[in-house]
Design a protein around this motif. Structure first.
Motif, PDB file in Angstrom:
ATOM      1  N   UNK A 267       0.837  -1.201   0.000  1.00  0.00           N
ATOM      2  CA  UNK A 267       0.000   0.000   0.000  1.00  0.00           C
ATOM      3  C   UNK A 267       0.872   1.252   0.000  1.00  0.00           C
ATOM      4  N   UNK A 268       1.850   1.276   0.895  1.00  0.00           N
ATOM      5  CA  UNK A 268       2.754   2.436   0.969  1.00  0.00           C
ATOM      6  C   UNK A 268       3.500   2.606  -0.348  1.00  0.00           C
ATOM      7  N   UNK A 269       3.987   1.509  -0.877  1.00  0.00           N
ATOM      8  CA  UNK A 269       4.772   1.582  -2.107  1.00  0.00           C
ATOM      9  C   UNK A 269       3.932   2.122  -3.266  1.00  0.00           C
ATOM     10  N   UNK A 270       2.678   1.664  -3.340  1.00  0.00           N
ATOM     11  CA  UNK A 270       1.798   2.127  -4.410  1.00  0.00           C
ATOM     12  C   UNK A 270       1.515   3.623  -4.303  1.00  0.00           C
ATOM     13  N   UNK A 271       1.282   4.080  -3.099  1.00  0.00           N
ATOM     14  CA  UNK A 271       1.007   5.519  -2.914  1.00  0.00           C
ATOM     15  C   UNK A 271       2.238   6.342  -3.307  1.00  0.00           C
ATOM     16  N   UNK A 272       3.413   5.856  -2.933  1.00  0.00           N
ATOM     17  CA  UNK A 272       4.638   6.597  -3.269  1.00  0.00           C
ATOM     18  C   UNK A 272       4.887   6.607  -4.769  1.00  0.00           C
ATOM     19  N   UNK A 273       4.679   5.454  -5.388  1.00  0.00           N
ATOM     20  CA  UNK A 273       4.925   5.370  -6.828  1.00  0.00           C
ATOM     21  C   UNK A 273       3.927   6.243  -7.603  1.00  0.00           C
ATOM     22  N   UNK A 274       2.679   6.224  -7.155  1.00  0.00           N
ATOM     23  CA  UNK A 274       1.655   7.022  -7.831  1.00  0.00           C
ATOM     24  C   UNK A 274       1.931   8.512  -7.666  1.00  0.00           C
ATOM     25  N   UNK A 275       2.340   8.909  -6.467  1.00  0.00           N
ATOM     26  CA  UNK A 275       2.657  10.321  -6.228  1.00  0.00           C
ATOM     27  C   UNK A 275       3.816  10.763  -7.123  1.00  0.00           C
ATOM     28  N   UNK A 276       4.841   9.936  -7.195  1.00  0.00           N
ATOM     29  CA  UNK A 276       6.002  10.278  -8.026  1.00  0.00           C
ATOM     30  C   UNK A 276       5.598  10.417  -9.487  1.00  0.00           C
ATOM     31  N   UNK A 277       4.708   9.563  -9.947  1.00  0.00           N
ATOM     32  CA  UNK A 277       4.275   9.638 -11.353  1.00  0.00           C
ATOM     33  C   UNK A 277       3.532  10.932 -11.631  1.00  0.00           C
TER      34      UNK A 277
END
Lengths: 288, 288, 288, 288
Positions: free
Chosen positions: A119-129
């Motif tokens: 969950x954390x990883x997905x939020x971080x990756x989405x924010x970066x995108x």
């Protein structure tokens, strides 16, 4: 014995600019990502559903941007990271027109299928995108399929997200365990009306009928001082018949000058400034 | 930053005869073949579904041919090979009236259930059947159940088919990996509205309501300069109530002289001549 | 090349009394038998569905008999043997009012679950039950759930049944392998509109909307010279709202003096006398 | 031979105050309990459905109480024990306004999943919870999901409950094995119209359409002298659009002065006093 409250609802909500009710148009610009996520362990070679959903970035997004421009409306767009990276010019047009861009996963991952770390990883990756294609760091989050978990809630709060717009516990903004909730509801989601799922039996609903019901929802919001968060998808509401019905309905319904219309981020900020967290609810998973 | 396109849609499509929008009536004349294909490993003795679908070649096809004759419309008929061989006089009447005949499998085989070799074999067998009953070699293909695979796409191209009409990636003709796509959409398919599937719970939709929604689709096509590919089945829309509703709707909606009406083959040829393949999309299975 | 037939449909049907079209009201008076049959290996202690369906013999049948009396209509009642034995006064009232009584299984047994011997036994047991409560030996058969098998067809023919009313292969009476078929269709069956199945999601349809669609069906029958076999169930259409909607609709639609209305047995006899079997179809299970 | 009864229905029901028909508004105030019961062996961490149903105690209950106050109606509220304990002020407001409070399980337990001992225990625990928050010992019972078993029927009778309101065997009150049944019906239940179940395909129905159908049900009740038990849920009908539609409909329909409106307990008492048990039905599980 308690007596019946004198007013319904118990305490009226104070909307921005002292308006009587509020409408937010939210756009889940997710293209084929929900299909790719749910079919990720399945057959990658089938093209039917994929091509149908590509209508969104190919045509639908432009129809919706055109409608918003003609109506003079600013909307909240929730964009998975993979879509932002694949359709930079569309996302650039959204930003340039002054709309909000919020989080919607990277590949529209279902929260019920992610553990805390994913969950954390997905939020971080989405924010970066999103930031990578020119968006400001997002204020808000819209969960894929409107599901939520306690660890996602915590991860969003840690990521400095100030509001979520995925739950249905009220029809006004409300505090929930340290974040503002800008509540949605099924009756205002285009997908469950317009989407046909091959192998099932319910055909798409009539755009005239759906938007007439949404007009009734807006009328009811004015009666009770509540919030309508309408949610649309470019691959569905961006088609000619639904977008024509939606524009006609909105042009009529939003003519009332006692309605506040704006982005979810604006309303969340209004709520943070004006309503203390003291009365906020806890998540209480598994409890009454 | 990109700015919002000045026009919606980005570049208007140039329709034949400089019309404003286009309507194609397509007829999937498949009789009991979809049922026989999906029940091929099941019980061959049950007669209910079989006899229901035989209404198509027994009565429905003549009702639809009569309607087209009265309206002065030419349509695109997609006919499985097994139907062509079993109902030669009906197919002969379709050809004699000047309608298009296109491929629709031999026994309405689902593309997702065929490997590459079986896909090629089915296309060859279906082509032979159509030519065998007097049709010209088909220009176009309509996939059973609107599914598609990359190997079917390649096999069709190799078979000198110039267009497919099974996908939903746009609402104007578009190039897709070397063939023209004449796009369909679920909201314009009679089957998901009128078919009742025993054991499920959704009843048939009202012909008046369905055709009123299709009139709205045609109105929206005129507003946005798009294409409506209506798809009907003789065993469903050939019944008295739906065909009466359809004829009344078409008689009204097609009276607008800014609409182009013709066959899918004609529109595909128009597209090949007028729009270069340069901007065409790739299939990209499993990709955003 | 064959040319398009000059008339639609190819050869007009000659209705009794040279009427333009025909309407038959059929009543499947089956009470709880479909539930008891399908739940026969399940839990016998649950009362919800059972009591809901008991509304039929308790109240619904009298509402429908009253409606028929006021409208001056004779109808075809299909009654499982177990219902006839359990509700003799209701069946006696049906007979006394001059309606037809036809076969509908003994316990609403699904034909797809019966082998040849059980099929014969069920038909014999059902016939004995009907005759036992005062009915004449039945002329006709309505299969439970509108399913059919070749061995049931043969067994009915051997039992001196002259017609079946369970299939959908035409919208006029037709010969099928030695018996007359009085065809039904899903759009004219009340059950799939009004029944709610617990655990599924589709609610009952509006009686006003359903009966308005049936009026449209009757109008279309007059346009195309076809037959409407309406099918109702006392536990559904015998409720106050549906029966009121149905009576109002029928009072209007049947006022047209170009409609023939009568029982299925009467129409089957008309067909036997007037249309030779020569053009009849074969059953051809598993074939196109 | 029996003749057709002179009157439809056979013997008219004598309503309180010699009214022509009757309407009861019943409110299943169950909040998240149905979800918590059905998901009890599943994932406790998911918040979407939970928060959606919390709308009931948070907002919906106040909207409904306000509507009843404006209309001057008394209603029958069925409240699971767990809800009564968690939302004492809402239950206090219900009692203070003079509405009836009836049993609805402790955690909305499905009767088909409880053995005889668990059934008794649940009824006792639910009764204790209601009495514990200030309700009088309940006269009536509404089963979760309208299921029923013979051992639940016996346990209710032993618990001095005088009526049940969960079955559909008539549309007037009736004796069933020693208790009065105040019958419900699916077409008057808001949940199957308004609830969207994630993973399925049917969207919520239009509040305008649903309440128009209910008005038709009330008109039909006046025609046939029957009873309409409308059932609503605060988390569904308490939302702005449905409650506005419901209030407008009731304000119109209940203006007829030939309708009796009151609580289910009042009607059950009327039936006990006026109609002897002699003609009552037996439960007969598993029988025609």
């Amino acid at each position: 014995m308690p007596s019946i409250p004198a007013a319904i609802p118990p305490s009226p909500y104070r909307w921005p600019a002292d308006k009587r009710a509020a409408v937010i148009l939210s756009v889940d610009f997710d293209g084929p990502t929900p299909h790719l996520w749910s079919a990720r362990a399945g057959r990658a070679d089938l093209l039917g559903e994929l091509e149908q959903r590509r209508f969104g970035p190919r045509q639908g997004i432009w129809r919706i941007l055109g409608m918003l421009d003609r109506l003079g409306l600013r909307a909240s767009f929730y964009v998975p990271g993979a879509i932002a990276e694949a359709h930079r010019s569309a996302v650039g047009s959204i930003i340039a027109a002054g709309h909000e861009i919020g989080l919607h996963g990277y590949m529209h991952e279902g929260l019920d299928e992610l553990d805390a770390a994913a969950t954390v990883e997905t939020i971080e990756r989405a924010t970066a995108a999103l930031v990578g294609v020119g968006a400001t760091p997002p204020f808000g989050y819209r969960s894929p399929s409107w599901q939520m978990t306690p660890h996602a809630w915590g991860a969003l709060r840690n990521a400095a997200v100030i509001y979520d717009s995925s739950l249905m516990g009220d029809d006004r903004p409300y505090w929930l365990d340290g974040m503002v909730e800008i509540p949605v509801q099924w009756a205002l989601d285009d997908a469950i009306f317009y989407r046909y799922v091959p192998g099932t039996t319910r055909p798409p609903a009539s755009p005239e009928a759906v938007t007439a019901d949404w007009a009734w929802e807006i009328e009811a919001a004015r009666e009770y001082g509540t919030l309508c968060v309408i949610t649309i998808h470019p691959w569905l509401s961006g088609r000619a018949a639904p977008v024509m019905a939606l524009e006609r309905m909105l042009a009529g319904a939003l003519a009332a000058d006692d309605l506040w219309c704006g982005t979810a981020a604006e309303l969340a900020n209004h709520h943070r400034l004006g309503v203390r967290d003291a009365g906020g609810a806890e998540l209480r998973p598994g409890q009454v």
